[in-house]
Design an enzyme around this catalytic site. Structure first.
Site, PDB file in Angstrom:
ATOM      1  N   LYS A  59       0.796  -1.232   0.000  1.00  7.44           N
ATOM      2  CA  LYS A  59       0.000   0.000   0.000  1.00  7.44           C
ATOM      3  C   LYS A  59       0.827   1.280   0.000  1.00  7.44           C
ATOM      4  O   LYS A  59       0.468   2.263   0.653  1.00  7.44           O
ATOM      5  CB  LYS A  59      -0.938   0.003   1.220  1.00  7.44           C
ATOM      6  CG  LYS A  59      -1.972  -1.087   1.186  1.00  7.44           C
ATOM      7  CD  LYS A  59      -2.824  -1.098   2.432  1.00  7.44           C
ATOM      8  CE  LYS A  59      -2.078  -1.637   3.618  1.00  7.44           C
ATOM      9  NZ  LYS A  59      -2.944  -1.992   4.761  1.00  7.44           N
ATOM     10  N   ASP A  75      -5.603  -5.589  10.572  1.00  9.16           N
ATOM     11  CA  ASP A  75      -6.927  -4.927  10.570  1.00  9.16           C
ATOM     12  C   ASP A  75      -8.068  -5.910  10.301  1.00  9.16           C
ATOM     13  O   ASP A  75      -9.194  -5.723  10.776  1.00  9.16           O
ATOM     14  CB  ASP A  75      -6.985  -3.743   9.586  1.00  9.16           C
ATOM     15  CG  ASP A  75      -6.513  -4.078   8.184  1.00  9.16           C
ATOM     16  OD1 ASP A  75      -6.052  -5.208   7.948  1.00  9.16           O
ATOM     17  OD2 ASP A  75      -6.589  -3.197   7.307  1.00  9.16           O
TER      18      ASP A  75
END
Ligand code: BGC
Length: 454
Positions: free
Chosen positions: A162, A198
């Site tokens: 990311k 997450d």
């Protein structure tokens, strides 16, 4: 006047050229088969090291009961923002305060020490504001990158994703790096009880509310899923069974395809995205799905069609031809226009310097957006169904978070439709939007680890 205007359809050459973005049921079933095989390789002791879908063991064995109590700090690092949270859990109730801090680009691409000093700095600022500098609180650290966990408080970073690329972190234990940064400051006192992904946070957070939640899914800047697996299938799990017989597995499915198994459907746009990224050859599945890439996939197609004279009368703009300037939120906004209306679409095209777009161009642009987001929703559905079928539980709720799922107007429906078509017919599922992010999940994992759970 008085006559109904004719409904325009996307033009034939564009429809033809977009066909490669449309996946047939047969292709999706093939993807499911391959993905299932890759999951088994990740879970297997002998095959794990060379597997692409890593299936990391999280060391979380229990789902929350709703009876967790206590006051916790949580850190949430994994996208463009970084959050510090203070969470108070009591029976079936929780309160949460949080603060968002930006992670500037120079820190995303700087040294690990800078990154962890920045995190500790934000943490200290937050603790000062909340007047909790003196309390020794338990902390859960949501760190959303591929981590090989060696315990609940030890995780070695395998690679950055990311857009992050901080030096000196890959191969190291990120919990230790955080502890070191906290020590360097000397003014904070806390106890790190857990590091988690997450997806794990989302699963725990949703399971706290809904006991049938057994999968956590993120479709945001990145994409990944975590699920409840039997300890006997997780061959790398090396701790005693606390009683559930289960352990959560962080699949890290973003890397699916990195060994070439998805090459049969990758388009020229996927290849360009990958070549221009800071991690070429890695996270190929994620690059077809997630928010960091979806807008750029659309832009690349629009750029091509314009240069081929199929859009905007062959006349593009600097912005349309600039990498990264077609944001993923545009895709959601364009598809939010009612059918036959192009208000958002026009506004966005004007923003991009394409005031000269005709109604037909708007129809075509919307169609390209639909093809790209449909493909993403179908790919996620195929991977998710593979997990649901593998778990073979009569009813599973999937807890979902992430900007793409949250803001795209049709993503949920596209997934519902495709999953229903692909899932083994005796299984039931539902998709639940996570309301509180993974912060509460971090507190819940820390609560279980610190013994504040009954
Ligand atoms: C990371 C995962 C994370 C996902 C969603 C991916 O790039 O590798 O660890 O769960 O993004 O944030």
């Amino acid at each position: 006047m008085g006559l109904k205007s004719q409904v325009l359809l996307p033009q034939y050459p564009i429809r033809e050229k977009c066909k490669e973005l449309m996946l047939t049921e047969e292709q999706l079933r093939q993807i499911m088969k391959t993905f299932h095989h890759e999951l088994l390789l990740g879970l297997g002791k002998k095959t794990h090291d060379n597997a692409t879908v890593k299936c990391f063991v999280t060391y979380v064995q229990d789902l929350p009961t709703g009876r967790e109590t206590g006051k916790f700090l949580a850190l949430d690092l994994g996208g463009t923002n970084f959050r510090v949270l203070l969470i108070e859990l009591s029976e079936n109730h929780f309160e949460m305060k949080s603060k968002i801090f930006a992670i500037p680009q120079h820190i995303m691409l700087g040294s690990g020490e800078q990154l962890f000093d920045h995190i500790a700095d934000c943490l200290a600022k937050f603790m000062k504001e909340e007047n909790i500098m003196k309390e020794k609180l338990a902390l859960g650290f949501t760190f959303s990158f591929p981590l090989k966990q060696l315990g609940l408080t030890k995780g070695i970073l395998k690679s950055w994703t990311k857009g992050f690329n901080c030096s000196g972190v890959v191969g190291n234990d990120v919990v230790q790096l955080l502890r070191d940064a906290i020590k360097r400051r000397g003014d904070i006192n806390l106890h790190i009880f857990a590091i988690l992904n997450d997806t794990t946070g989302t699963l725990m957070s949703c399971a706290w509310k809904n006991h049938s939640c057994k999968i956590g899914l993120i479709i945001g800047t990145g994409s990944n899923a975590c699920y409840v697996e039997k300890q006997k299938n997780a061959e790398l799990f090396d701790e005693p069974d606390g009683g559930s017989g289960n352990v959560l597995i962080n699949t890290e499915w973003g890397a699916f395809g990195d060994n070439g198994t998805l090459d049969f459907l990758r388009t020229q746009y996927d290849k360009t995205i990958d070549q221009n990224s800071i991690n070429p050859g890695q996270q190929l599945f994620e690059k077809m799905i997630s928010g960091m890439y979806m807008g750029e996939l659309v832009r690349l197609a629009l750029e091509r069609f314009t240069k081929e004279g199929l859009l905007f009368g062959g006349k593009g703009s600097d912005l349309l031809f600039s990498k990264g300037r077609f944001y993923t939120k545009y895709v959601s906004e364009i598809e939010s226009d009612y059918s036959g209306v192009y208000t958002n679409c026009r506004e966005i095209l004007e923003e991009l310097g394409l005031k000269h777009a005709s109604e037909q161009d708007c129809v075509n642009v919307r169609f390209v957006c639909e093809c790209v987001s449909r493909r993403a929703a179908h790919l996620v559905s195929a991977a998710l169904v593979t997990l649901l079928n593998k778990m073979d539980e009569p009813h599973v709720t999937v807890g979902i978070d992430g900007s793409v799922y949250r803001f795209h107007p049709h993503f949920h429906n596209l997934m519902m439709e495709k999953i229903s078509q692909l899932i083994n017919p005796h299984l039931k599922f539902d998709l639940m939007l996570s309301e509180d992010g993974s912060g509460r999940g971090a507190a819940l994992v820390a609560a279980c680890a610190s013994g504040k759970s009954r």
